[in-house]
Design a protein around this motif. Structure first.
Motif, PDB file in Angstrom:
ATOM      1  N   LEU A 276       0.828  -1.195   0.000  1.00 17.97           N
ATOM      2  CA  LEU A 276       0.000   0.000   0.000  1.00 17.97           C
ATOM      3  C   LEU A 276       0.866   1.250   0.000  1.00 17.97           C
ATOM      4  N   ALA A 277       0.367   2.291  -0.635  1.00 22.39           N
ATOM      5  CA  ALA A 277       1.114   3.537  -0.716  1.00 22.39           C
ATOM      6  C   ALA A 277       1.476   4.060   0.660  1.00 22.39           C
ATOM      7  N   THR A 278       0.547   3.936   1.621  1.00 25.12           N
ATOM      8  CA  THR A 278       0.837   4.499   2.947  1.00 25.12           C
ATOM      9  C   THR A 278       2.008   3.759   3.604  1.00 25.12           C
ATOM     10  N   ARG A 279       2.123   2.467   3.353  1.00 23.81           N
ATOM     11  CA  ARG A 279       3.231   1.702   3.922  1.00 23.81           C
ATOM     12  C   ARG A 279       4.540   2.093   3.228  1.00 23.81           C
ATOM     13  N   TYR A 280       4.460   2.279   1.910  1.00 25.67           N
ATOM     14  CA  TYR A 280       5.632   2.679   1.135  1.00 25.67           C
ATOM     15  C   TYR A 280       6.153   4.029   1.644  1.00 25.67           C
ATOM     16  N   TYR A 317      -1.841   0.610  10.847  1.00 24.31           N
ATOM     17  CA  TYR A 317      -0.840   1.397  11.562  1.00 24.31           C
ATOM     18  C   TYR A 317      -0.172   2.435  10.656  1.00 24.31           C
ATOM     19  N   TYR A 318       0.187   2.019   9.433  1.00 26.50           N
ATOM     20  CA  TYR A 318       0.922   2.923   8.537  1.00 26.50           C
ATOM     21  C   TYR A 318       0.056   4.109   8.118  1.00 26.50           C
ATOM     22  N   SER A 319      -1.201   3.847   7.790  1.00 27.78           N
ATOM     23  CA  SER A 319      -2.096   4.937   7.381  1.00 27.78           C
ATOM     24  C   SER A 319      -2.331   5.882   8.559  1.00 27.78           C
ATOM     25  N   ILE A 320      -2.486   5.309   9.737  1.00 26.68           N
ATOM     26  CA  ILE A 320      -2.746   6.125  10.927  1.00 26.68           C
ATOM     27  C   ILE A 320      -1.524   6.999  11.253  1.00 26.68           C
ATOM     28  N   GLU A 321      -0.346   6.399  11.186  1.00 30.52           N
ATOM     29  CA  GLU A 321       0.874   7.157  11.483  1.00 30.52           C
ATOM     30  C   GLU A 321       1.077   8.293  10.481  1.00 30.52           C
ATOM     31  N   LEU A 322       0.700   8.043   9.233  1.00 33.54           N
ATOM     32  CA  LEU A 322       0.819   9.060   8.189  1.00 33.54           C
ATOM     33  C   LEU A 322      -0.115  10.232   8.475  1.00 33.54           C
TER      34      LEU A 322
ATOM     35  N   PHE B 270      -6.080  -0.263  27.008  1.00 31.19           N
ATOM     36  CA  PHE B 270      -4.715  -0.172  26.463  1.00 31.19           C
ATOM     37  C   PHE B 270      -4.673   0.840  25.311  1.00 31.19           C
ATOM     38  N   GLN B 271      -5.651   0.735  24.415  1.00 32.40           N
ATOM     39  CA  GLN B 271      -5.659   1.630  23.248  1.00 32.40           C
ATOM     40  C   GLN B 271      -5.961   3.074  23.647  1.00 32.40           C
ATOM     41  N   GLN B 272      -6.862   3.225  24.623  1.00 36.08           N
ATOM     42  CA  GLN B 272      -7.157   4.588  25.078  1.00 36.08           C
ATOM     43  C   GLN B 272      -5.934   5.264  25.683  1.00 36.08           C
ATOM     44  N   ASN B 273      -5.023   4.460  26.214  1.00 40.11           N
ATOM     45  CA  ASN B 273      -3.804   5.022  26.784  1.00 40.11           C
ATOM     46  C   ASN B 273      -2.696   5.170  25.736  1.00 40.11           C
ATOM     47  N   GLY B 274      -3.065   5.012  24.474  1.00 35.86           N
ATOM     48  CA  GLY B 274      -2.098   5.233  23.401  1.00 35.86           C
ATOM     49  C   GLY B 274      -1.402   3.977  22.904  1.00 35.86           C
ATOM     50  N   GLY B 275      -1.767   2.822  23.423  1.00 34.14           N
ATOM     51  CA  GLY B 275      -1.145   1.581  22.982  1.00 34.14           C
ATOM     52  C   GLY B 275      -1.629   1.158  21.597  1.00 34.14           C
ATOM     53  N   VAL B 276      -0.749   0.488  20.865  1.00 32.13           N
ATOM     54  CA  VAL B 276      -1.120  -0.039  19.534  1.00 32.13           C
ATOM     55  C   VAL B 276      -1.298  -1.547  19.671  1.00 32.13           C
ATOM     56  N   TYR B 277      -2.484  -2.042  19.294  1.00 31.68           N
ATOM     57  CA  TYR B 277      -2.769  -3.471  19.430  1.00 31.68           C
ATOM     58  C   TYR B 277      -2.868  -4.080  18.036  1.00 31.68           C
ATOM     59  N   MET B 278      -1.965  -4.982  17.710  1.00 25.41           N
ATOM     60  CA  MET B 278      -1.971  -5.601  16.390  1.00 25.41           C
ATOM     61  C   MET B 278      -2.395  -7.057  16.525  1.00 25.41           C
ATOM     62  N   LEU B 279      -3.579  -7.337  16.010  1.00 23.78           N
ATOM     63  CA  LEU B 279      -4.132  -8.682  16.152  1.00 23.78           C
ATOM     64  C   LEU B 279      -3.907  -9.488  14.865  1.00 23.78           C
ATOM     65  N   GLY B 280      -3.735 -10.791  15.022  1.00 19.12           N
ATOM     66  CA  GLY B 280      -3.642 -11.671  13.856  1.00 19.12           C
ATOM     67  C   GLY B 280      -2.289 -11.632  13.180  1.00 19.12           C
ATOM     68  N   ASP B 281      -1.261 -11.274  13.919  1.00 17.59           N
ATOM     69  CA  ASP B 281       0.081 -11.247  13.340  1.00 17.59           C
ATOM     70  C   ASP B 281       0.975 -12.190  14.156  1.00 17.59           C
ATOM     71  N   THR B 282       1.998 -12.729  13.524  1.00 20.25           N
ATOM     72  CA  THR B 282       2.882 -13.668  14.211  1.00 20.25           C
ATOM     73  C   THR B 282       4.315 -13.158  14.157  1.00 20.25           C
ATOM     74  N   VAL B 283       4.970 -13.102  15.299  1.00 16.48           N
ATOM     75  CA  VAL B 283       6.379 -12.701  15.317  1.00 16.48           C
ATOM     76  C   VAL B 283       7.215 -13.885  14.851  1.00 16.48           C
ATOM     77  N   ASN B 300       3.108 -10.142   9.125  1.00 16.08           N
ATOM     78  CA  ASN B 300       2.405  -9.069   8.415  1.00 16.08           C
ATOM     79  C   ASN B 300       3.315  -7.930   7.995  1.00 16.08           C
ATOM     80  N   HIS B 301       4.323  -7.647   8.798  1.00 20.13           N
ATOM     81  CA  HIS B 301       5.104  -6.440   8.528  1.00 20.13           C
ATOM     82  C   HIS B 301       6.387  -6.708   7.772  1.00 20.13           C
ATOM     83  N   GLY B 302       6.629  -7.976   7.408  1.00 20.10           N
ATOM     84  CA  GLY B 302       7.727  -8.311   6.497  1.00 20.10           C
ATOM     85  C   GLY B 302       9.043  -7.685   6.914  1.00 20.10           C
ATOM     86  N   ASN B 303       9.615  -6.889   6.012  1.00 17.31           N
ATOM     87  CA  ASN B 303      10.948  -6.352   6.311  1.00 17.31           C
ATOM     88  C   ASN B 303      10.929  -5.028   7.075  1.00 17.31           C
TER      89      ASN B 303
END
Lengths: 405, 418
Positions: A276-280, A317-322, B270-283, B300-303
């Motif tokens: 996605l562009a926002t991630r790029y 996350y990327y779109s929100i941060e942008l 957690f989110q109201q306090n500014g935390g980011v919750y990423m569901l469905g991802d595997t480290v 999900n976040h690749g490189n």
């Protein structure tokens, strides 16, 4: 006889422990009692279907392929893929003429854009809506997305030369929506990329990503279009060394994940280079320390809606941060929940109620906020939100482009 | 992606540490591969019900020194007696502070009711669930047990039989509404959460009031399965007001409506306090610099890596694949940390399923501040919390939730004091 050939699935349904958590988070099961829910439709049913094909249940058509079941699953079962693959493999229902029209975004778009003012007016007329409802079973309460007068591709030809002069280059998969309905989003993307000194190229040949063809059972055509797209993406990524960016979360998700999982089209060599562009842009900001020049404009209040496929990609996350980079922005993050449209699903008369019932909590949340825009990365979410709430819905790239000098 | 603290695992432990840190201004992310064990929760949190040798515990604070003697690698032993006491009080304040209403306290265990009607000791129980102070009798004499017709994850008869042994005589009633008829089209989907969706709607609650009013004339109180309160908290209060009788919930078999509601509430705090919750991802993997974790990569976040000052491993044990057992060993899949387990596989389990199972006590080795290690070398900024830890048996000792909550808070304190 090889006994195992009939009871081994490509999908990992045997990992399912029947905990029912997927059903807890299924937007359809929450409102439509005719849908058996992802556990039953997915891994439970798969076990039976492998024994005998006639265990296939046509109610699987109610699945909107939002993949929220997969995101929730503690055992990593590809529930959504299992359901979609079963529909492809077992459904005997022939797509109707209506389904064909809804799914063929390229064909309908090509016919409509030259006549956009007439088409847009006509589609808004009550008698026309009544006919579409009665004859085609496209619900009369649905507002149609407006067609643009002239496509993005035809506009792009005028700027192609100038785009080629930028030191950096990137390819853009614009998708049907930008091409036929909202060329402005494509123009906004070009403006933003140019601000990074990057020129935008189009792919040699781009077809609709095929998401609507897949959901309407037109698999052969979907495969054909997917092959065309993958070949063009390969040329860009492997030959020209240009990554491919997109503005639609669903197109991106389809190309990256549905091509291999549902259409059996291998994309391993280019998957990482389609994003996605926002991630790029997030990546660019991290690497080059590029500073964007923002206008000193007035305060803008927006709420971000996470589309289902964005939730699955994990990239909201990327779109929100942008968006957070924009000075004077007041940003609310809406609860991540389905808006109900699910592409062409919500246009169908038989799904209208389900579609609106699914979206209701989201609409309520939006209406309770004092905001200028809802922001989202998905075009069909935009249609649904604009039709069902009093708020206008924009793409993060458009919001960003507007904020730039 | 840069964060102060990166938490892997979004269940009880991950969320508590995440909330604690983000409330104090740290930028945190939680990466969670699917929903957590709170979805199967009883609605109660245990602190300590038995010592490793099987002795029953009434007052956890009095038993802690003996526990430390019996199990020196137990997470509570690492906390030490004083810290254990302080943290139990802090945990109760923590829940109050984020407006999760609970019954019970650390002074003495109370008793929760199981879906089968038996009593089990516990530390904290979510509000509206029936509890007993002494484990021998219940605070009600003639309750009416109301179950939804066709709901198979709640057994009125078993409960009635068990309650009778304690001198409580129940009458059994059933609930049926037109709105429930729709659910019945799929008998396999007649589950707690689907029913709870119906009882979140005002029009159905009103019908429920009518049924309860009409049928509870001879009852001193009303017992319902925990099939309400998924998305709103006021249903039981509303019923009490309308019917003017004590109303209690009993847990059902999973999925757990009170557990899911708690998970969603914790996540939203957690989110109201500014935390980011990423569901469905595997480290998938980590990079180290010397004795520090520098960054981790996910599916999900690749490189694009997650870069952080501190890392908390809250991935749970076998079910959530925080620990993986194969025929040779038990290992931790992300960092390949040192894991305590007995080498001889036949000693991993006891063939009597109700006996203490040694594999339950296997887990990630840590120092006394819960920092993890590999080949004996400590990582300075990687902490483990909750079910993945070594040295305790959550089932036999009845201490799973307590370990999760206390270790999470302790680690958060360590990180803040750095």
């Amino acid at each position: 006889m090889n006994l195992q050939q009939h009871n081994i699935s490509d999908n990992n349904f045997e990992q399912c422990i029947k905990c029912t958590i997927c059903t807890v988070y299924c937007p359809v099961a929450a409102v439509n009692p005719n849908y058996p829910g992802p556990k039953q439709a997915g891994p439970d049913g798969e076990r039976l279907r492998l024994k005998k094909f006639n265990f296939y249940d046509e109610s699987l058509k109610y699945c909107i392929n939002c993949k929220r079941c997969e995101v929730a699953c503690p055992s990593n079962v590809k529930i959504g893929d299992i359901i979609q693959a079963a529909r492809i493999k077992y459904s005997k229902k022939q797509p109707k003429f209506r389904d064909y029209i809804l799914a063929n975004t390229d064909l309908v778009g090509t016919l409509s854009t030259p006549l956009a003012p007439i088409v847009n007016t006509t589609l808004g007329l009550k008698p026309v809506k009544a006919i579409l409802d009665g004859v085609m079973k496209i619900d009369h309460r649905r507002t149609f997305p407006k067609y643009a007068f002239g496509t993005f591709e035809s506009w792009y030809k005028k700027v192609a030369k100038k785009q080629a002069t930028y030191p950096g280059q990137v390819s853009y998969f614009h998708g049907c929506y930008v091409n036929y309905n909202n060329p402005q989003l494509g123009k906004d993307l070009i403006k933003v990329m140019n601000a990074f000194n990057i020129g935008v190229q189009l792919l040699e040949k781009e077809k609709c990503c095929g998401v609507a063809l897949i959901s309407n059972g037109l698999i052969k055509q979907a495969k054909k279009q997917a092959r065309t797209n993958i070949n063009s993406i390969r040329k860009s990524v492997l030959e020209k060394k240009l990554p491919v960016i997109a503005t639609s979360s669903t197109c991106t998700f389809t190309i990256r994940d549905e091509y291999p999982h549902l259409l059996d089209i291998d994309n391993a060599d280019i998957r990482e280079n389609v994003e996605l562009a926002t991630r790029y842009i997030y990546r660019l900001l991290g690497q080059k320390k590029t500073k964007l020049n923002f206008k000193t404009g007035k305060k803008i209040k927006v709420a971000y809606h996470t589309p289902c496929h964005m939730e699955k990609l994990g990239w909201a996350y990327y779109s929100i941060e942008l968006l957070k980079l924009i000075p004077n922005i007041e940003l609310t993050i809406l609860d991540s929940q389905c808006c109900g449209i699910a592409g062409t699903y919500g246009f169908k008369k038989e799904n209208y109620k389900t579609s609106q019932d699914i979206g209701e909590p989201l609409f309520k949340q939006i209406e309770a906020l004092d905001i200028d825009y809802v922001v989202t990365d998905c075009e069909t979410c935009k249609w649904q939100i604009e039709m069902s709430t009093s708020k206008q819905c924009e793409h993060p790239i458009s919001i960003l482009a507007n904020a730039l000098e | 992606m840069k964060f102060d603290t990166i938490i892997i695992g979004g269940g009880l432990s991950g969320l508590i540490s995440g909330i604690y840190l983000s409330q104090r201004g740290l930028q945190c992310v939680i990466i969670s591969s699917g929903q957590s064990a709170l979805h199967f929760s009883s609605g109660s949190f245990d602190l300590l019900n038995n010592l490793p040798d099987g002795t029953n515990v009434q007052k956890p604070l009095d038993a802690i020194s003996e526990l430390i003697k019996q199990a020196p690698t137990h997470p509570y032993a690492k906390l030490g007696e004083n810290k254990f006491k302080a943290l139990t009080q802090q945990a109760e304040d923590f829940f109050k502070n984020i407006k999760i209403s609970i019954q019970g306290n650390h002074e003495e265990n109370h008793y929760r009711v199981t879906p089968m009607g038996t009593l089990k000791p516990t530390w904290l129980t979510l509000k509206n669930l029936l509890i007993s102070e002494n484990g021998k009798c219940l605070p009600i004499q003639h309750p009416g047990i109301f179950n939804v017709t066709g709901f198979l994850d709640f057994y009125s008869q078993f409960i009635t039989d068990e309650f009778l042994k304690m001198g409580t005589k129940c009458s059994i009633h059933s609930i049926n509404l037109p709105a429930l008829e729709n659910l019945r089209k799929n008998p396999t989907e007649m589950r707690s959460v689907n029913i709870a969706r119906i009882f979140d709607k005002q029009e159905n609650i009103k019908e429920l009031v009518q049924i309860l009013k009409a049928e509870s004339k001879d009852c001193d109180s009303i017992i319902l399965p925990a099939i309400t309160g998924l998305n709103r908290e006021d249903v039981v209060d509303y019923l009490r007001k309308e019917i003017n009788k004590p109303i209690y919930l009993l847990p059902t078999l999973p999925p757990s409506v009170p557990g899911i509601h708690t998970q969603q509430k914790l996540r939203s705090v957690f989110q109201q306090n500014g935390g980011v919750y990423m569901l469905g991802d595997t480290v998938l993997r980590a990079e180290m610099k010397g004795n520090r974790i520098s960054q981790i990569y996910s599916f999900n976040h690749g490189n694009i890596p997650f870069v952080g000052q501190n890392f908390i491993l809250a991935t749970g044990s076998y079910f959530s694949q925080g620990l993986i057992a194969n025929t040779e060993r038990v290992y931790e899949p992300i960092f390949d940390l040192d894991v305590t387990f007995t080498p001889n596989r036949t000693q991993w389990y006891n063939s009597d399923v109700f006996e203490s199972q040694p594999y339950q006590s296997f887990g990630v080795k840590t120092d006394n501040t819960f920092r993890c290690m590999r080949e004996g070398k400590i990582f300075e900024n990687l902490y483990a919390t909750g079910a993945i830890l070594e040295g305790f048996n959550p089932l036999k000792e009845g201490c799973g939730a307590g370990v999760s909550i206390l270790s999470a808070m302790y680690i958060a304190e360590q990180i803040l004091s750095k």
